[in-house]
Design an enzyme around this catalytic site. Structure first.
Site, PDB file in Angstrom:
ATOM      1  N   LYS A  10      67.857   2.666  29.415  1.00  0.00           N
ATOM      2  CA  LYS A  10      68.115   3.366  30.677  1.00  0.00           C
ATOM      3  C   LYS A  10      67.032   3.037  31.733  1.00  0.00           C
ATOM      4  CE  LYS A  10      70.611   7.205  28.472  1.00  0.00           C
ATOM      5  NZ  LYS A  10      70.765   8.685  28.404  1.00  0.00           N
ATOM      6  N   TYR A  50      80.058   7.869  32.521  1.00  0.00           N
ATOM      7  CA  TYR A  50      79.803   9.202  31.958  1.00  0.00           C
ATOM      8  C   TYR A  50      80.902  10.202  32.313  1.00  0.00           C
ATOM      9  CZ  TYR A  50      75.147   8.160  30.113  1.00  0.00           C
ATOM     10  OH  TYR A  50      74.099   7.673  29.370  1.00  0.00           O
ATOM     11  N   ASN A 113      65.912   9.984  28.865  1.00  0.00           N
ATOM     12  CA  ASN A 113      65.641   9.863  27.427  1.00  0.00           C
ATOM     13  C   ASN A 113      65.738   8.435  26.900  1.00  0.00           C
ATOM     14  OD1 ASN A 113      68.372   9.637  27.538  1.00  0.00           O
ATOM     15  ND2 ASN A 113      68.849  11.454  26.330  1.00  0.00           N
ATOM     16  N   HIS A 116      70.617   4.954  25.466  1.00  0.00           N
ATOM     17  CA  HIS A 116      71.956   5.478  25.146  1.00  0.00           C
ATOM     18  C   HIS A 116      72.444   4.821  23.863  1.00  0.00           C
ATOM     19  CE1 HIS A 116      76.244   6.474  25.584  1.00  0.00           C
ATOM     20  NE2 HIS A 116      76.455   5.228  25.196  1.00  0.00           N
ATOM     21  N   GLU A 127      82.945   1.620  25.539  1.00  0.00           N
ATOM     22  CA  GLU A 127      81.669   1.370  26.228  1.00  0.00           C
ATOM     23  C   GLU A 127      81.282  -0.111  26.203  1.00  0.00           C
ATOM     24  OE1 GLU A 127      79.875   5.831  25.376  1.00  0.00           O
ATOM     25  OE2 GLU A 127      78.895   4.102  24.461  1.00  0.00           O
TER      26      GLU A 127
END
Ligand code: ADP
Ligand code: MG
Length: 141
Positions: A10, A50, A113, A116, A127
């Site tokens: 990310k 998302y 975080n 993913h 995805e």
């Protein structure tokens, strides 16, 4: 069964210069990287990725975070890749993640975080196709 999962490093991972460290860990855990690129999502594409979280209170912030800088999506292959990768990354909130997991080691919070990982075979397939065409998956060239 050999499986594929989608990982994304990310924007916080890229900003903190952790691409190399996280990839090193991924490879050390036995995952084969079979496709990889760097992209910058915009709010439309991040929102689409998302979309399952559209009704959640954190959706707007998440989309804004995911479009705030470059990301590194990659396709990982391994026996039981989906579940095993979720174990390596740890819980969504690093405060709740097990010791030694990537999120515990590097993440600042439950939004930023670091990484993913797909959560099921159907989401992994969707995805992967979101970021990579069949021709970009090495074995098919
Ligand atoms: P995971 O990435 O562990 O599968 P989710 O699918 O539930 O977690 O959420 C997707 C992403 O949305 C998380 O990785 C995180 O970046 C963000 N997120 C999830 N829950 C929260 C929350 N309570 N507050 C802020 N951001 C969140
Ligand atoms: Mg998820």
């Amino acid at each position: 069964m050999i499986q594929r999962t989608l990982a994304i490093l990310k924007p916080d991972c890229v900003r903190k210069n952790l691409i190399g460290k996280v990839i090193k860990r991924i490879e050390a855990e036995g995952f084969k990287i079979i496709a990889l690129k760097m992209v910058k999502l915009n709010s439309k594409t991040a929102g689409e990725f998302y979309t399952v979280h559209k009704q959640r209170p954190f959706y707007y912030d998440l989309v804004s975070f995911m479009s705030s800088g470059n990301c590194v999506p990659m396709v990982l292959e391994k026996e039981n890749a989906i579940e095993d990768f979720r174990k390596v990354i740890g819980a969504t909130d690093p405060a709740k993640a097990d010791e030694g997991t990537i999120r515990k080691m590097y993440a600042d919070g439950k939004e930023q975080n670091i990484v993913h990982g797909s959560d099921a075979p159907e989401t992994a397939a969707y995805e992967i196709s979101f970021f990579f065409s069949t021709r970009e998956l090495v074995e098919n060239l």
